[in-house]
Write a protein that holds these residues in place. Structure first.
Motif, PDB file in Angstrom:
ATOM      1  N   PHE A 224       0.830  -1.205   0.000  1.00  0.00           N
ATOM      2  CA  PHE A 224       0.000   0.000   0.000  1.00  0.00           C
ATOM      3  C   PHE A 224       0.870   1.263   0.000  1.00  0.00           C
ATOM      4  CE2 PHE A 224      -3.054  -3.168   0.698  1.00  0.00           C
ATOM      5  CZ  PHE A 224      -4.297  -2.639   0.441  1.00  0.00           C
ATOM      6  N   SER A 225       1.552   1.476  -1.117  1.00  0.00           N
ATOM      7  CA  SER A 225       2.330   2.693  -1.308  1.00  0.00           C
ATOM      8  C   SER A 225       1.403   3.820  -1.755  1.00  0.00           C
ATOM      9  CB  SER A 225       3.407   2.470  -2.366  1.00  0.00           C
ATOM     10  OG  SER A 225       2.794   2.174  -3.622  1.00  0.00           O
ATOM     11  N   GLY A 226       1.916   5.039  -1.808  1.00  0.00           N
ATOM     12  CA  GLY A 226       1.094   6.187  -2.176  1.00  0.00           C
ATOM     13  C   GLY A 226       0.431   6.044  -3.528  1.00  0.00           C
ATOM     14  N   HIS A 227       1.198   5.640  -4.559  1.00  0.00           N
ATOM     15  CA  HIS A 227       0.632   5.509  -5.900  1.00  0.00           C
ATOM     16  C   HIS A 227      -0.408   4.395  -5.929  1.00  0.00           C
ATOM     17  CE1 HIS A 227       0.327   5.441 -10.265  1.00  0.00           C
ATOM     18  NE2 HIS A 227       0.550   4.140 -10.227  1.00  0.00           N
ATOM     19  N   HIS A 228      -0.090   3.280  -5.287  1.00  0.00           N
ATOM     20  CA  HIS A 228      -1.017   2.144  -5.273  1.00  0.00           C
ATOM     21  C   HIS A 228      -2.294   2.507  -4.520  1.00  0.00           C
ATOM     22  CE1 HIS A 228      -2.064  -2.007  -5.846  1.00  0.00           C
ATOM     23  NE2 HIS A 228      -2.103  -2.277  -4.551  1.00  0.00           N
ATOM     24  N   GLU A 229      -2.166   3.264  -3.438  1.00  0.00           N
ATOM     25  CA  GLU A 229      -3.337   3.696  -2.672  1.00  0.00           C
ATOM     26  C   GLU A 229      -4.267   4.559  -3.526  1.00  0.00           C
ATOM     27  OE1 GLU A 229      -1.511   3.882   1.887  1.00  0.00           O
ATOM     28  OE2 GLU A 229      -1.521   5.657   0.607  1.00  0.00           O
ATOM     29  N   SER A 230      -3.707   5.461  -4.301  1.00  0.00           N
ATOM     30  CA  SER A 230      -4.528   6.337  -5.145  1.00  0.00           C
ATOM     31  C   SER A 230      -5.271   5.531  -6.196  1.00  0.00           C
ATOM     32  CB  SER A 230      -3.650   7.402  -5.813  1.00  0.00           C
ATOM     33  OG  SER A 230      -3.059   8.232  -4.840  1.00  0.00           O
ATOM     34  N   TRP A 231      -4.598   4.564  -6.792  1.00  0.00           N
ATOM     35  CA  TRP A 231      -5.237   3.710  -7.795  1.00  0.00           C
ATOM     36  C   TRP A 231      -6.361   2.883  -7.173  1.00  0.00           C
ATOM     37  CZ3 TRP A 231      -4.885  -1.829  -8.289  1.00  0.00           C
ATOM     38  CH2 TRP A 231      -5.516  -2.315  -9.433  1.00  0.00           C
ATOM     39  N   ILE A 232      -6.095   2.325  -5.995  1.00  0.00           N
ATOM     40  CA  ILE A 232      -7.123   1.552  -5.296  1.00  0.00           C
ATOM     41  C   ILE A 232      -8.311   2.441  -4.963  1.00  0.00           C
ATOM     42  CG2 ILE A 232      -7.673   0.393  -3.114  1.00  0.00           C
ATOM     43  CD1 ILE A 232      -4.893  -0.823  -3.158  1.00  0.00           C
ATOM     44  N   ALA A 233      -8.044   3.652  -4.471  1.00  0.00           N
ATOM     45  CA  ALA A 233      -9.128   4.568  -4.096  1.00  0.00           C
ATOM     46  C   ALA A 233     -10.017   4.888  -5.289  1.00  0.00           C
ATOM     47  CB  ALA A 233      -8.548   5.851  -3.506  1.00  0.00           C
ATOM     48  N   ALA A 234      -9.413   5.142  -6.452  1.00  0.00           N
ATOM     49  CA  ALA A 234     -10.201   5.438  -7.653  1.00  0.00           C
ATOM     50  C   ALA A 234     -11.057   4.244  -8.050  1.00  0.00           C
ATOM     51  CB  ALA A 234      -9.269   5.831  -8.793  1.00  0.00           C
ATOM     52  N   SER A 235     -10.486   3.048  -7.969  1.00  0.00           N
ATOM     53  CA  SER A 235     -11.235   1.834  -8.313  1.00  0.00           C
ATOM     54  C   SER A 235     -12.369   1.585  -7.327  1.00  0.00           C
ATOM     55  CB  SER A 235     -10.294   0.625  -8.341  1.00  0.00           C
ATOM     56  OG  SER A 235      -9.247   0.809  -9.275  1.00  0.00           O
ATOM     57  N   LEU A 236     -12.095   1.810  -6.037  1.00  0.00           N
ATOM     58  CA  LEU A 236     -13.125   1.619  -5.020  1.00  0.00           C
ATOM     59  C   LEU A 236     -14.252   2.639  -5.174  1.00  0.00           C
ATOM     60  CD1 LEU A 236     -11.014   0.949  -1.790  1.00  0.00           C
ATOM     61  CD2 LEU A 236     -12.412  -0.714  -3.037  1.00  0.00           C
TER      62      LEU A 236
END
Length: 250
Positions: A224-236
């Motif tokens: 759960f790095s910063g870039h991965h978190e942003s991508w997950i948030a958009a998908s969620l």
């Protein structure tokens, strides 16, 4: 005028809330101390709960959850309409993210997991339905705090501070996380509850724009790095709209 609540019933559920995976048994002394009641009152409540099958006396003075609670838990898991409705959505997003996904609902004591989909990884994180997440130590809890009205939020934070779950230093950090959740549309947990677990959560709004549920993805904190978190948030956030459409109105 609001209908008066049954104080004894509330107290009985407060006793049941003392049980957890970490504390599967309680004594009357523990109940008396935790709920600030006399030993005789605690003993009377425990005897009554044992009589109706909610508790079982494992040995003299030591109680565990009884068959009635286990039965109700199985019924709730099988018949929870919200869980059935959102399960296809969270299974799909779980497959897309390759991370475990859960849906949470607000309760008096925190956020309750009502549905999960576990990622098909060799090593994955599993949160059971019914698990209670602390408001101040979970991504989902931060989302709920962010969308509460100011009075309720401050009451919740004051209660956490009064029970010493939240220090003044941690409170300031939490306020920053709450502000960030409102600004960014999602909240994160970076090992605050469990050192190796990370999570991202987003709100699920109903047709009236009220917060109805929260949706999160969770897994090993190292992913759960910063870039991965942003991508997950958009998908969620996209999936949250599907969850909202799947559930009935209030």
């Amino acid at each position: 005028m609001a209908t008066p609540l049954n104080g004894s019933l509330i107290k009985a559920f407060e006793i049941l809330d003392l049980f957890s995976e970490q504390q599967p048994q309680v004594t009357s002394a523990e109940v008396a101390s935790a709920l600030e009641m006399s030993h005789s009152t605690a003993h009377r409540f425990l005897n009554t709960l044992e009589e109706v099958g909610a508790l079982v006396q494992i040995r003299r003075g030591v109680y565990g959850l009884g068959h009635h609670i286990a039965q109700l838990g199985r019924v709730a898991e099988r018949t929870n309409p919200l869980a059935r409705l959102v399960q296809p959505v969270i299974a799909r997003i779980c497959g897309m993210l390759n991370e475990s996904v859960m849906v949470g609902a607000l309760s008096r004591d925190g956020v309750v997991c009502i549905a999960t989909a576990i990622a098909p990884r060799p090593i994955s994180v599993n949160i059971q339905v019914g698990r209670l997440l602390e408001l101040h130590q979970s991504a989902q809890g931060k989302v709920w705090l962010a969308h509460m009205d100011v009075v309720e939020r401050e009451a919740r934070l004051s209660e956490l501070a009064a029970t010493e779950k939240l220090t003044e230093q941690n409170l300031q950090v939490l306020r920053g996380d709450i502000a960030g959740a409102l600004e960014n549309g999602f909240a994160c947990n970076r090992g605050e509850s469990e050192p190796d677990i990370g999570a991202v959560a987003v709100p699920v709004f109903d047709a009236d724009g009220a917060l109805r549920l929260t949706l999160s993805a969770f897994g090993m904190a190292s992913r759960f790095s910063g870039h991965h978190e942003s991508w997950i948030a958009a998908s969620l956030t996209d999936a949250a709209r599907d969850v909202a459409e799947a559930i009935p109105g209030r």
